[in-house]
Write an enzyme that holds these catalytic residues in place. Sequence first.
Site, short mmCIF file in Angstrom:
data_model
loop_
_atom_site.label_atom_id
_atom_site.label_comp_id
_atom_site.label_asym_id
_atom_site.label_seq_id
_atom_site.Cartn_x
_atom_site.Cartn_y
_atom_site.Cartn_z
N THR A 80 -13.90 39.09 32.05
CA THR A 80 -14.03 39.51 33.46
C THR A 80 -12.66 39.52 34.13
OG1 THR A 80 -16.28 38.66 33.65
CG2 THR A 80 -15.01 38.79 35.68
N THR B 183 -1.02 27.13 33.24
CA THR B 183 -0.91 26.58 31.87
C THR B 183 -1.88 27.29 30.94
OG1 THR B 183 -0.32 24.43 32.78
CG2 THR B 183 -1.13 24.46 30.51
N HIS C 97 -15.45 34.90 22.62
CA HIS C 97 -16.76 34.27 22.52
C HIS C 97 -17.84 35.25 22.07
CE1 HIS C 97 -19.11 35.34 26.23
NE2 HIS C 97 -17.95 35.42 26.83
N CYS D 14 -24.55 39.22 32.65
CA CYS D 14 -24.04 39.04 34.01
C CYS D 14 -24.97 39.66 35.04
CB CYS D 14 -22.67 39.67 34.15
SG CYS D 14 -21.51 39.00 32.97
N1 PLP Z 1 -17.60 43.49 29.69
C1 PLP Z 1 -18.75 43.68 29.04
C2 PLP Z 1 -19.03 45.02 28.41
C3 PLP Z 1 -19.70 42.65 28.96
O1 PLP Z 1 -20.88 42.88 28.34
C4 PLP Z 1 -19.40 41.41 29.56
C5 PLP Z 1 -20.37 40.29 29.51
O2 PLP Z 1 -21.56 40.46 29.41
C6 PLP Z 1 -18.16 41.26 30.22
C7 PLP Z 1 -17.29 42.32 30.26
C8 PLP Z 1 -17.80 39.97 30.89
O3 PLP Z 1 -17.57 38.97 29.95
P1 PLP Z 1 -17.28 37.46 30.42
O4 PLP Z 1 -18.48 37.05 31.23
O5 PLP Z 1 -17.16 36.72 29.14
O6 PLP Z 1 -16.06 37.46 31.24
#
Ligand code: PLP
Length: 384
Positions: A72, A237, A201, A325
Amino acid sequence: MNEIYLDHATTTAPLPEVLEAMRPYLSSQFGHASALHARGAQARLALDEARALVAALLRAEPDEVVFTGSATEANNLAIKGVAWSAGRRGGHLIAAATEHISILHPLRTLEKQGFEVTLLPVDRHGFVDPDDLRGAIRRDTALVSVSHASAEIGTAQPLADLCRVARGAGALFHTDATLTAGALALPHGDDQPDLVTLTPHLFYGPQGIGALRVRRGVRLAPLIEGGPQEDGRRAGTEALAAAVGFGAAARLAAATMGARGERAAARAGTLQHALLKALDGVIATGHPTRRVPGLLTLCVQGIEAESLLTALGAEGIAAASGSACTTAVRKPSHVLQAIGVDPVLARGAVTFAFGETNVDDDAAAVARILPPVVGRLRLLSPLA
Ligand code: PLP
């Protein structure tokens, strides 16, 4: 009850080799990569090695990798960083209508600041047409952002073609490869995106870290200001142990990408075949073959996805609905809307993401459990 984990597009379990690589940096080998003593030098070395491994996965140079706190944050850095680096208000940005909210929300913020944004339509499979992009690019277009794939439909975009169009017109090209890094290769050579987002992750590395590949020469205003870390592009950091885990996960992904994808795709194919045979009113979304391996995306008629996920959870099956999300938002999915799925049908959108946690029997077990669960829910559902 044994868990059948089919949510690998939301997060994955770090592999034992990844945890092993990280452990010393959480204990005896702790250190700050900016410190001038021996412990600092050791931390710097570990960080450099991790950066080189992430760069190798992206076919980039180590100094092009900026560590962030998440995918993100990397998406925010790409979008706002490029827009703000011009040091003026205004300018034009383009993205696909199906982008993740960590792209769409920063774009909305930039619109409020005077930038103009064009969202490109997609076809019924979710593809952006390079001709549509060509038609939308203007002389003042600073950035085009099209994700490699969305978790909601799994279609893999024709990145090389889109990148060529953007760069040919003088715009930078960013791709959010959160879902595909370590699973699908990025384009080579001249067709490589200028900016790439990823997080380990989703490929058996740790949470709490992400990265943005920033091609040499691309100017980027930092979102987080302070110390000189990450070459002034992201102060604070560095998360040493997480970065080392990121590097280990990237090395393993680069070595085993093809085999992982084949295993996952075969299992997803078995489940899809069995479900479409056993149940009426199930529609597979996204492109049938040009897609993230192992990610099965379905709309099940006559049910609410939340009820199905809860019922499957009670049977030990962990699946998802759309992007992690947005599940809490409970709005109709903008991705399914963009590919033209009926809004009522879209309420039954579920995803089964296979990965390294699975065994061959998992697909058959889900194919056995799911149809009677759907049958029961349809009897109770007002949508049926
Ligand atoms: N981009 C895509 C295509 C995603 O599917 C996701 C999470 O579902 C993200 C970005 C955001 O990832 P994070 O929540 O690990 O920052």
